[in-house]
Design an enzyme around this catalytic site. Structure first.
Site, PDB file in Angstrom:
ATOM      1  N   LEU A 143      -2.099  -5.112   1.970  1.00 53.54           N
ATOM      2  CA  LEU A 143      -2.405  -5.479   3.498  1.00 53.54           C
ATOM      3  C   LEU A 143      -3.346  -5.694   4.370  1.00 53.54           C
ATOM      4  O   LEU A 143      -3.027  -4.424   4.744  1.00 53.54           O
ATOM      5  CB  LEU A 143      -1.134  -6.377   3.979  1.00 53.54           C
ATOM      6  CG  LEU A 143      -0.077  -6.703   3.162  1.00 53.54           C
ATOM      7  CD1 LEU A 143       1.551  -6.788   3.870  1.00 53.54           C
ATOM      8  CD2 LEU A 143      -0.439  -8.156   3.226  1.00 53.54           C
ATOM      9  N   ASP A 144      -3.960  -5.990   4.891  1.00 53.68           N
ATOM     10  CA  ASP A 144      -5.004  -5.644   5.939  1.00 53.68           C
ATOM     11  C   ASP A 144      -3.913  -4.844   6.806  1.00 53.68           C
ATOM     12  O   ASP A 144      -2.954  -5.342   7.442  1.00 53.68           O
ATOM     13  CB  ASP A 144      -5.367  -7.145   6.860  1.00 53.68           C
ATOM     14  CG  ASP A 144      -7.008  -7.308   5.802  1.00 53.68           C
ATOM     15  OD1 ASP A 144      -7.284  -6.376   4.598  1.00 53.68           O
ATOM     16  OD2 ASP A 144      -7.480  -8.306   6.197  1.00 53.68           O
ATOM     17  N   ARG A 145      -4.757  -4.422   7.894  1.00 54.07           N
ATOM     18  CA  ARG A 145      -4.196  -3.376   8.573  1.00 54.07           C
ATOM     19  C   ARG A 145      -3.722  -4.616  10.110  1.00 54.07           C
ATOM     20  O   ARG A 145      -2.090  -4.149  10.485  1.00 54.07           O
ATOM     21  CB  ARG A 145      -4.610  -2.526   9.469  1.00 54.07           C
ATOM     22  CG  ARG A 145      -3.658  -1.719  11.484  1.00 54.07           C
ATOM     23  CD  ARG A 145      -5.647  -0.774  11.606  1.00 54.07           C
ATOM     24  NE  ARG A 145      -5.209  -0.091  12.370  1.00 54.07           N
ATOM     25  CZ  ARG A 145      -5.295   0.932  13.785  1.00 54.07           C
ATOM     26  NH1 ARG A 145      -7.199   0.787  13.103  1.00 54.07           N
ATOM     27  NH2 ARG A 145      -4.163   1.445  14.993  1.00 54.07           N
TER      28      ARG A 145
END
Length: 315
Positions: A143-145
């Site tokens: 998942l993106d930050r």
């Protein structure tokens, strides 16, 4: 004549349970931390790496009990790993949404990367390993930050491969909630623009719509309409980097709070409603019954700070 003390020597590593089925190159990269990938592949091409005495290609899948010969190679000295703060460890423990003998699923907070790198000393995976609870734990996906929500980790290599195969074959269901900028015209909309990673030297990592990119498909379903924005359920049928954010931009309705791809001038009304982060949340994940595993379903509710933004938006 024995090698001088401290000089690297030939090692013979046994393939154990959680290594079975792993590619030879990935096995080496794990056991040679600090050695550049280019050097690892040179060792493979030159035949210095052997499996049960024979030369093998990098993509050779390892079998239980095999012996891997690793030639002398200097491994870069690494400092002591950074231990994440207790508040991070405790926050992730409280974020567990599901745990069984095969998997651990978290409701990942926004702002926390899934792994260390790019100037970050730690991420989710390093924090979970710092619990010292599991003999084996690996990320099943990313998942993106700045994205919150369901993040799945495997507690065995077999479970990891089951999840990765489901993602690869399009059998996993991944659903997000995204607030996009502007009023949405019409109903369900699908975007299938190809996406290409663009990492300019010394520049910012970006993803571009490009005919030479990888096939990518996203479905947007509007669920709540506001004057200045629309809440959408988003289903993705591929797992490309920044996929939802770039596809939302492609239809002219970027994700609210997106500082990389978003339309800044159009975001003022949403900022005034209190949005201080990317409005993108991994709401649910489902893996089908497969390879002796039952169906796996995990959900994570929309965070309170995002619910509060919706309550403040005029409709």
């Amino acid at each position: 004549m024995p090698a001088p003390q401290g000089f690297p020597q030939v090692r013979h590593l046994s393939v154990e349970g959680n290594d079975e089925g792993q590619r030879l190159d990935n096995f080496l990269l794990k056991h040679l931390p600090g050695v550049p990938k280019s050097h690892v592949y040179r060792l493979l091409r030159s035949g210095q790496v052997r499996v049960d005495g024979g030369r093998c290609k990098p993509d050779r899948r390892l079998r239980l009990g095999e012996a891997v010969r690793v030639p002398p190679v200097r491994v870069a000295e690494r400092g002591e790993p950074v231990r994440p703060p207790d508040r991070v460890l405790d926050r992730l423990k409280s974020a567990i949404r599901l745990e069984n003998e095969d998997y651990l699923a978290l409701d990942k907070p926004a702002g926390l990367a899934v792994h260390a790198g790019s100037g970050l000393d730690y991420g989710v995976i390093e924090a979970i390993r710092a619990w010292q609870t599991y003999d084996y734990v690996e990320l099943c996906h990313r998942l993106d930050r700045d994205t919150s929500g369901v993040l799945l980790l495997a507690k065995s290599r077999k479970a990891l491969l089951r999840a990765q195969n489901a993602f690869r074959d399009g059998l996993a269901q991944k659903r997000y909630l995204a607030l996009v900028i502007g009023a949405w015209n019409g109903g369900v909309r699908e975007v299938d623009s190809r996406l290409l990673k663009n990492f300019p030297q010394g520049g910012e990592r970006m993803v571009l719509v490009d005919e030479h990119g990888k096939p990518s498909r996203t479905r947007f379903t509007p669920t709540r309409r506001f004057v200045d924005a629309t809440l959408c359920e988003v289903d993705i049928f591929s797992g490309r980097m920044h996929q939802i954010r770039v596809h939302a931009n492609e239809v002219g309705q970027g994700v609210a709070g997106d500082r990389k791809y978003g339309f800044r001038d159009a975001q003022k009304p949403i900022r005034e409603a209190g949005l201080k982060r990317l409005f993108l949340h991994a709401r649910g994940l489902q893996l089908p019954a497969q390879d002796g595993y039952p169906t796996l379903r995990v959900e994570a509710p929309l965070p309170a700070e995002l619910e509060a933004v919706l309550e403040r938006l005029p409709s």
